[in-house]
Design a protein around this motif. Structure first.
Motif, PDB file in Angstrom:
ATOM      1  N   VAL A 219      -1.100  -5.818  -4.639  1.00 43.83           N
ATOM      2  CA  VAL A 219      -2.335  -6.537  -4.289  1.00 43.83           C
ATOM      3  C   VAL A 219      -2.885  -7.168  -5.563  1.00 43.83           C
ATOM      4  O   VAL A 219      -2.887  -6.534  -6.618  1.00 43.83           O
TER       5      VAL A 219
ATOM      6  N   SER B 121      -9.348 -10.249  -1.849  1.00 43.64           N
ATOM      7  CA  SER B 121      -8.021  -9.842  -2.354  1.00 43.64           C
ATOM      8  C   SER B 121      -6.956 -10.847  -1.909  1.00 43.64           C
ATOM      9  O   SER B 121      -7.176 -11.617  -0.976  1.00 43.64           O
ATOM     10  N   SER B 122      -5.798 -10.794  -2.571  1.00 43.50           N
ATOM     11  CA  SER B 122      -4.732 -11.715  -2.176  1.00 43.50           C
ATOM     12  C   SER B 122      -3.352 -11.102  -2.385  1.00 43.50           C
ATOM     13  O   SER B 122      -3.221 -10.026  -2.979  1.00 43.50           O
ATOM     14  N   MET B 123      -2.346 -11.783  -1.863  1.00 42.31           N
ATOM     15  CA  MET B 123      -0.956 -11.330  -1.997  1.00 42.31           C
ATOM     16  C   MET B 123      -0.116 -12.503  -2.479  1.00 42.31           C
ATOM     17  O   MET B 123      -0.152 -13.570  -1.890  1.00 42.31           O
ATOM     18  N   ASP B 124       0.623 -12.286  -3.550  1.00 45.03           N
ATOM     19  CA  ASP B 124       1.502 -13.312  -4.114  1.00 45.03           C
ATOM     20  C   ASP B 124       2.911 -13.125  -3.525  1.00 45.03           C
ATOM     21  O   ASP B 124       3.216 -12.072  -2.956  1.00 45.03           O
TER      22      ASP B 124
ATOM     23  N   THR C  74       0.786 -17.703  -1.487  1.00 43.84           N
ATOM     24  CA  THR C  74      -0.199 -16.613  -1.483  1.00 43.84           C
ATOM     25  C   THR C  74      -0.941 -16.605  -0.159  1.00 43.84           C
ATOM     26  O   THR C  74      -1.019 -17.635   0.518  1.00 43.84           O
TER      27      THR C  74
ATOM     28  N   ALA D 281      -4.725 -14.764   1.498  1.00 43.45           N
ATOM     29  CA  ALA D 281      -5.930 -13.964   1.272  1.00 43.45           C
ATOM     30  C   ALA D 281      -6.675 -13.861   2.595  1.00 43.45           C
ATOM     31  O   ALA D 281      -6.681 -14.828   3.355  1.00 43.45           O
TER      32      ALA D 281
ATOM     33  N   ASN E 264      -5.618  -9.774   1.481  1.00 44.25           N
ATOM     34  CA  ASN E 264      -4.386  -8.989   1.551  1.00 44.25           C
ATOM     35  C   ASN E 264      -4.623  -7.813   2.499  1.00 44.25           C
ATOM     36  O   ASN E 264      -5.497  -6.989   2.247  1.00 44.25           O
TER      37      ASN E 264
ATOM     38  N   CYS F 236      -3.180  -5.092   2.994  1.00 46.15           N
ATOM     39  CA  CYS F 236      -2.969  -3.735   2.447  1.00 46.15           C
ATOM     40  C   CYS F 236      -4.245  -3.217   1.794  1.00 46.15           C
ATOM     41  O   CYS F 236      -4.376  -2.020   1.548  1.00 46.15           O
ATOM     42  N   TYR F 237      -5.121  -4.121   1.491  1.00 46.47           N
ATOM     43  CA  TYR F 237      -6.300  -3.758   0.697  1.00 46.47           C
ATOM     44  C   TYR F 237      -7.443  -3.418   1.641  1.00 46.47           C
ATOM     45  O   TYR F 237      -8.306  -4.245   1.943  1.00 46.47           O
TER      46      TYR F 237
ATOM     47  N   GLU G 212      -2.937 -17.384  -6.888  1.00 46.96           N
ATOM     48  CA  GLU G 212      -3.973 -16.654  -6.142  1.00 46.96           C
ATOM     49  C   GLU G 212      -5.260 -17.470  -5.994  1.00 46.96           C
ATOM     50  O   GLU G 212      -5.905 -17.470  -4.943  1.00 46.96           O
TER      51      GLU G 212
ATOM     52  N   ALA H  80       2.574 -10.003   5.322  1.00 49.91           N
ATOM     53  CA  ALA H  80       1.140  -9.719   5.487  1.00 49.91           C
ATOM     54  C   ALA H  80       0.786  -9.646   6.969  1.00 49.91           C
ATOM     55  O   ALA H  80       0.062  -8.745   7.401  1.00 49.91           O
TER      56      ALA H  80
END
Ligand code: AMP
Ligand code: GLY
Length: 425
Positions: free
Chosen positions: A194, A210-213, A231, A233, A235, A237-238, A293, A418
């Motif tokens: 994350v 939050s974001s995911m690359d 990316t 957003a 994320n 998982c967060y 991001e 995601a």
């Protein structure tokens, strides 16, 4: 206000785009900018690390506020130099940018202040690093060059031979120059990653969405690492629980630690996190906005970016509103076929996108005879925002059809992991 943004990638385009919405922004310059930024700011042909020329430009053009976006000028002290002539800046001074500039510094900081991270040892001699790895005999093992290495200084070695090659490449062949004078040998962690970008003025810290690359070049996370192929957003998982834990065990302790070291960090502090079975841990710190991001985070920011940046500089972040929308954003990077290895460039770019929630943030483009042409591996990040991730992804992929050039390549599965996590699969 006369504003100057240092840098010339997709991240800087997203920053310029957002700053231009501020009623306080009169004139925006980008140094050096790129072919897309040129439609929103005046691009000036000064490189992002040419600090002397940057300072001179600021002096001659009555610059009121500067945003130093990339890691190199921050680590080299661009903010210190601009502050010296009275120009206010968003970004850390060199003594705080070291949190990204030296992995040995950041690992030792985390150890000293009990901030969760992978176990590690530091070496200044290749033979010592190699004999340690042999003795430990635990694989995979992670080898990191101490200094900046264009995002390429990390090797995950699957066995002893690979680890030895990595140490030699960094410390003996000096592929990253003096960034390889020291190495960190680190425990291999597992879990989803994350990215969390935070505004901080040293007193207050406000996490952004939050974001995911997606670092690998190919679909299904295959092929070599890149600067980022897309990316999303937020994320999934967060979760709220993880966010609370990160605030308590990682974010605030890091801000406090930097203060205690006499290295107050002001700017955007980027936390690269891994959500391991033993809780969230820091994989890396960056002293700046992430790329790509930023291209999904800033479109979701509803507050005035310039107001926030000025508040950070003036250490009154607690007084301003930092509000993000509840929606989602997705960014699909369109690249030159062949990237991150060899690729052709110089192809004309055509852009026809009419959706008001889609933005094309240029990265590797430049203006040539009045035309926008490709000039880099990652050409642009096509971004869309929407009420949810499914819609944002649909819109972003649809919008890529309106951004054309010869040799265009992109991943076709940005955001799929995601979505699966979000939908409980
Ligand atoms: P960095 O350049 O520091 O962002 O590292 C590049 C990538 O290497 C990260 O995004 C992770 O996927 C991976 N990585 C770095 N450190 C570790 C670690 N200790 N364990 C597992 N993967 C890691
Ligand atoms: N996307 C990772 C970085 O900006 O370093």
């Amino acid at each position: 206000m006369n504003i100057m943004v240092i840098g010339g990638g997709g991240r800087e385009h997203a920053i310029v785009h957002k700053l231009a919405m501020s009623p306080k922004a009169d004139k925006i310059y980008a140094l050096p900018g790129n072919g897309g930024i040129a439609s929103q700011a005046e691009c000036v042909n000064i490189g992002a690390t040419d600090i002397e020329k940057i300072v001179e430009f600021a002096k001659n053009n009555a610059i009121d506020f500067a945003v130093v976006a990339p890691d190199d000028p921050l680590v080299l002290g661009a903010v210190d130099a601009l502050n010296e002539i009275g120009v206010k800046c968003f970004g850390p001074r060199a003594n705080a940018a070291i949190i990204e500039g030296s992995k040995v510094f950041s690992k030792n900081l985390m150890k000293k202040y009990n901030i969760p991270t992978a176990g590690y040892e530091v070496f200044d001699k290749s033979a010592d690093a190699i004999s340690y790895i042999e003795k430990e005999n635990k694989f995979p093992v992670v080898i990191k060059a101490d200094g900046l290495a264009l995002g390429k200084g990390v090797v995950i070695a699957q066995d002893f031979a690979e680890a030895k090659d990595a140490v030699n490449m960094i410390m003996e062949d000096k592929v990253f120059g003096k960034s390889g004078n020291n190495v960190v040998v680190e425990e291999f962690l597992t879990g989803p990653e994350v990215s969390v970008l935070c505004f901080t003025d040293g007193k207050t810290l406000v996490p952004m969405v939050s974001s995911m690359d997606h670092k690998r070049v190919g679909d299904g996370d295959t092929g070599p690492n890149t600067g980022g192929m897309g990316t999303v957003a937020p994320n999934p998982c967060y979760t709220k629980e993880i966010a609370d834990e990160c605030m308590k065990t990682i974010f605030i302790p890091t801000m406090d630690a930097m203060n205690k070291e006499g290295r107050t960090f002001k700017g955007c502090l980027y936390f690269g996190l891994m959500i391991t079975p033993n809780g969230p841990k820091v994989i890396e710190y960056n002293c700046r906005f992430g790329d790509p991001e930023t291209q999904v985070v800033l479109p979701l920011l509803e507050s005035d970016l310039l107001e926030i940046m000025m508040a950070v500089e003036e250490e009154r972040l607690s007084e301003v509103e930092v509000k993000f929308s509840d929606g989602a954003a997705a960014c699909v990077v369109v690249a030159s076929k062949g990237y991150p290895k060899a690729y052709d460039k110089g192809f004309e770019v055509t852009e026809k996108i009419s959706d008001a929630d889609c933005f094309v943030y240029h990265a590797g483009t430049s203006l040539k005879d009045g035309k926008v042409v490709t000039s880099g591996g990652r050409v642009a990040g096509v971004t869309a925002r929407a009420e949810n991730l499914e819609e944002a992804l649909k819109k972003a992929y649809k919008a890529t059809e309106g951004f054309e050039f010869e040799n265009k390549y992109m991943r076709t599965d940005i955001g799929q992991r995601a979505l699966a996590i979000k939908n409980g699969k």
